[in-house]
Design a protein around this motif. Sequence first.
Motif, PDB file in Angstrom:
ATOM      1  N   UNK A 101       0.997  -1.280  -0.307  1.00 16.24           N
ATOM      2  CA  UNK A 101       0.024  -0.161   0.148  1.00 16.24           C
ATOM      3  C   UNK A 101       0.783   1.302  -0.386  1.00 16.24           C
ATOM      4  N   UNK A 102      -0.064   2.630   0.131  1.00 15.02           N
ATOM      5  CA  UNK A 102       0.989   3.656  -0.196  1.00 15.02           C
ATOM      6  C   UNK A 102       0.537   4.669   0.874  1.00 15.02           C
ATOM      7  N   UNK A 103      -0.468   4.026   1.797  1.00  9.74           N
ATOM      8  CA  UNK A 103      -0.674   4.686   2.768  1.00  9.74           C
ATOM      9  C   UNK A 103       0.318   5.429   4.138  1.00  9.74           C
ATOM     10  N   UNK A 104       1.401   5.847   3.720  1.00  9.41           N
ATOM     11  CA  UNK A 104       2.577   6.334   5.155  1.00  9.41           C
ATOM     12  C   UNK A 104       2.321   5.457   5.678  1.00  9.41           C
ATOM     13  N   UNK A 105       2.422   7.217   6.653  1.00 14.85           N
ATOM     14  CA  UNK A 105       2.371   6.454   8.313  1.00 14.85           C
ATOM     15  C   UNK A 105       1.767   6.335   9.020  1.00 14.85           C
ATOM     16  N   UNK A 106       0.357   6.500   8.579  1.00 16.36           N
ATOM     17  CA  UNK A 106      -0.774   7.172   8.601  1.00 16.36           C
ATOM     18  C   UNK A 106      -1.433   5.155   8.871  1.00 16.36           C
ATOM     19  N   UNK A 107      -2.368   5.185   9.650  1.00 18.58           N
ATOM     20  CA  UNK A 107      -2.856   3.565  10.334  1.00 18.58           C
ATOM     21  C   UNK A 107      -4.193   3.360   9.765  1.00 18.58           C
ATOM     22  N   UNK A 108      -4.504   2.184   9.349  1.00 15.94           N
ATOM     23  CA  UNK A 108      -6.019   1.597   8.560  1.00 15.94           C
ATOM     24  C   UNK A 108      -6.673   2.679   9.401  1.00 15.94           C
ATOM     25  N   UNK A 109      -7.344   2.132  10.953  1.00 11.43           N
ATOM     26  CA  UNK A 109      -8.040   2.807  11.713  1.00 11.43           C
ATOM     27  C   UNK A 109      -8.565   4.428  11.412  1.00 11.43           C
ATOM     28  N   UNK A 110      -7.352   5.109  11.782  1.00 10.49           N
ATOM     29  CA  UNK A 110      -7.183   6.279  11.402  1.00 10.49           C
ATOM     30  C   UNK A 110      -7.928   6.927   9.625  1.00 10.49           C
ATOM     31  N   UNK A 111      -7.153   6.463   9.002  1.00  8.74           N
ATOM     32  CA  UNK A 111      -8.329   6.583   8.020  1.00  8.74           C
ATOM     33  C   UNK A 111      -9.420   6.239   8.115  1.00  8.74           C
TER      34      UNK A 111
END
Length: 355
Positions: free
Chosen positions: A240-250
């Motif tokens: 993935x390419x979310x970077x530092x952000x966690x999936x629950x936070x997104x």
Amino acid sequence: MGKKRKLNIGHRRPENSNQHGQPNENDGIESSTRNAEETQSNPGHGEEVMHGSLESNSIPSDIETEEIQAEKESKRVRGPTRMLDVWDMQVGDFIIVNLDKYGRTVGEEATTLTRFIGSVVRRPHFAPINYISWKKMPKENIDDMLEAIESKFEFVPPINDTIREMLKAELNEKWRQWKSDIKSLAYNPSKTEEEIASKLPDDRVEPSQYRDLVHHWFSESGQKTSEINRRNRAKFEDVHCMGTKSLPRLIDEKKKLGKGVSPKRKEIYIQTRTRKDGTIVNEKAARVIEELRNMMRLKHLNQLKTHKGIHLGMKTYSLKCKDLIKGGVSAAWARFQNVKKQRHPHLKMKSYVIE
């Protein structure tokens, strides 16, 4: 200078804080916000936590770092993040972390928690690196790490056994990542075991623990495990390419933007696999995204058919020719032309839209 953030801080009042010794309904947790400054971190880790900061790393790929000023050059260089701003908080202060309905940490405080967990496992007296696996880690050490976390963070709703198990899993992941970071810095197959063990790759590493770890790298079992892990990693394609952000936070952020409406899984997958320039992370993700988009187009087409419909009557034939001229609509158009010629030459086509 980094960005300024607001940090949700609580304070535990001493039991004898009331002057008359009587309990006060306002005693307990007091919430407040504090501004803090952050410095820019490694691009692979996002912004770095400085004093009182909220920002932290959820999905790091290597050692978390902060920028420090070089002595001889104006260019900034990176050094290790130790989370001293959290470790050195005043007695009774704690960071308030919110949980979603699944017990997962959300909000910017969640990333601060994640970075703090990373700093905990990097302290050799908490999580020694000379244990081969997390299963070998003594229960006393794990309990001490949990106690350190709970002394600095307060969870809303309150922490329970399920949340503690999630924290243990995060500790395990961070500890394994720390050992992997050390190996990526120190291991060189062209050098001998003694050459590698004689030089510490990081000042946070305890020498005797490091020697045991290096010995494991060169052992037959260590080499075998490393090869298996390397092959498994090569097969992994779900990046993935979310970077530092966690999936629950997104998900939590998108839910707030959607006024309480949770995002669809398809939307989350497409967003987390699409880079800012519009490219897809890899071929597998591109194929999946194309299939998902086709499904979304088909669903939209079916909704149009449901709301706008195709009706054949004695006087009027209604057809949404612009929206549904493709696919199944072509057959309906052909039937209309046939009926018009053979039975009802007076029929007319009318396009209409139902909002």
